[in-house]
Design an enzyme around this catalytic site. Sequence first.
Site, PDB file in Angstrom:
ATOM      1  N   PHE A 134      24.807  14.803  28.702  1.00  0.00           N
ATOM      2  CA  PHE A 134      26.420  14.738  28.005  1.00  0.00           C
ATOM      3  C   PHE A 134      26.554  13.387  27.234  1.00  0.00           C
ATOM      4  O   PHE A 134      26.832  12.594  27.585  1.00  0.00           O
ATOM      5  CB  PHE A 134      27.290  15.060  28.512  1.00  0.00           C
ATOM      6  N   ASP A 180      28.223  10.703  25.667  1.00  0.00           N
ATOM      7  CA  ASP A 180      29.185  10.475  25.587  1.00  0.00           C
ATOM      8  C   ASP A 180      29.392   8.674  25.163  1.00  0.00           C
ATOM      9  O   ASP A 180      28.123   8.072  24.533  1.00  0.00           O
ATOM     10  CB  ASP A 180      30.332  10.847  26.252  1.00  0.00           C
ATOM     11  N   ASP A 214      21.626  12.346  34.254  1.00  0.00           N
ATOM     12  CA  ASP A 214      22.676  11.775  33.022  1.00  0.00           C
ATOM     13  C   ASP A 214      23.771  11.649  34.828  1.00  0.00           C
ATOM     14  O   ASP A 214      24.645  11.181  34.625  1.00  0.00           O
ATOM     15  CB  ASP A 214      23.066  13.091  33.206  1.00  0.00           C
TER      16      ASP A 214
END
Length: 378
Positions: free
Chosen positions: A282, A284, A346
């Site tokens: 993810f 970010d 992750d």
Amino acid sequence: MGERKLRKTDVAIGWLEGVGKGVATMFDFTKVSGNGKTEEKKATMLPDAISPTMNVRRTARDIMDGAKHVTIKRDKLEDIVKKEGMKVKLTEWNEGGIHYLSPTSPEKTALYVLVLDCMNFCFWPSHNSLLQYHHLSTSLKTLAEASDGEDEEEESFRFHPKKLAEIEESFFTEELDPLLPPGVTMPSKKERVHLLRELGSSLLYRHGGKAMNMIEKSENSADKLVDIIVRDLPGFRDEAIDLDGRRRFFYKRAQIAVADLWAALGRVGMVDFKDIGSLTTFADYRVPQVLRHEGGLEYSKELAKVVDKMTVLPAGCRMELEIRAATIVAVDEMARKAGVKAVEMDWWIWQAGERMIEKGEGGKGQILNHHRVRTVYY
Ligand SMILES: Nc1nc2c(c(CN[C@H]3C=C[C@H](O)[C@@H]3O)cn2[C@@H]2O[C@H](COP(=O)(O)O)[C@@H](O)[C@H]2O)c(=O)[nH]1
């Protein structure tokens, strides 16, 4: 999944099996490589040209082919994976009980996760916000528990689609903010109101008012569920057009929503995404922050200065796209080396990052600062 209704005994058994064991013991974590797995993926994922997770990987590879500001240090990635004390020990999704899991209703659990991931963006501290992920997940948990009656259909559940569709800014000022630590408030309230209304309305008008209906349409494919989410919930469409006019896909919140649903509902046998390995990391700010700090990503002098000085970058700029792309490629490589899925890698990196930032950021002996972009996508 399918037509099968969950019975209370099923939940109890699934729950007991899951308690204290961590996600790793609850799911099939067969290696991503191997013929059987490849065939299984083909059977469930969307065709290459429209697969959202393939689009994310294509984006990442393309951007890295011409990258100017971020370099992946492959030998260092290997070191990080091997490093003593940082071996991939799969993380428990609900460590510390920070999430709501309905003891009886998968529908309520699913609604909670979707609400959480609707708002799972922009946490980094500014002059008026010190919001952290666990503040959001636990305050939403409190609201869910406070309205959690016996009846699965119950419309009094705070996150019932009908209630979400009519949500006002007062939801934040009167209900959520008071549950946050003193002095912490939710930033971008107007945007968040709109995202929640969109979720409620879409579930009502596109999925018969049920989150589980939407999830079942994925036919146990994580890739298809990402596709459904980004099609039906525009607020999850984490895409950009770069300066050369090319489409770029990241789908951070859509992918994290699918992973969270997998962790929350898989434990009670309500989802079994055969292609969960198709999700990417993810992309970010926390994961690249950790990777750079550990030497796995190297920034150009220009970018390093911007990030270290906490200068806010414009959303969609080249530097931002390169950081996100490099993160995806690097985590895929680390996952492959460790024999786990990108989502597991992750979670492990993210949780390592959370431990690192407890000691502060940007100072001597502390983790380097993360990049800053004002966006609803992460
Ligand atoms: N890449 C990645 N980013 C993640 C998460 C999670 C939480 N996921 C749950 C699932 C498994 C985990 O064990 C967690 O229980 C939050 N974030 C992002 O971090 C930021 C907030 O950070 P801070 O300000 O420090 O609280 C914010 O952008 C938020 O979107 C993740 O897993 N991966």
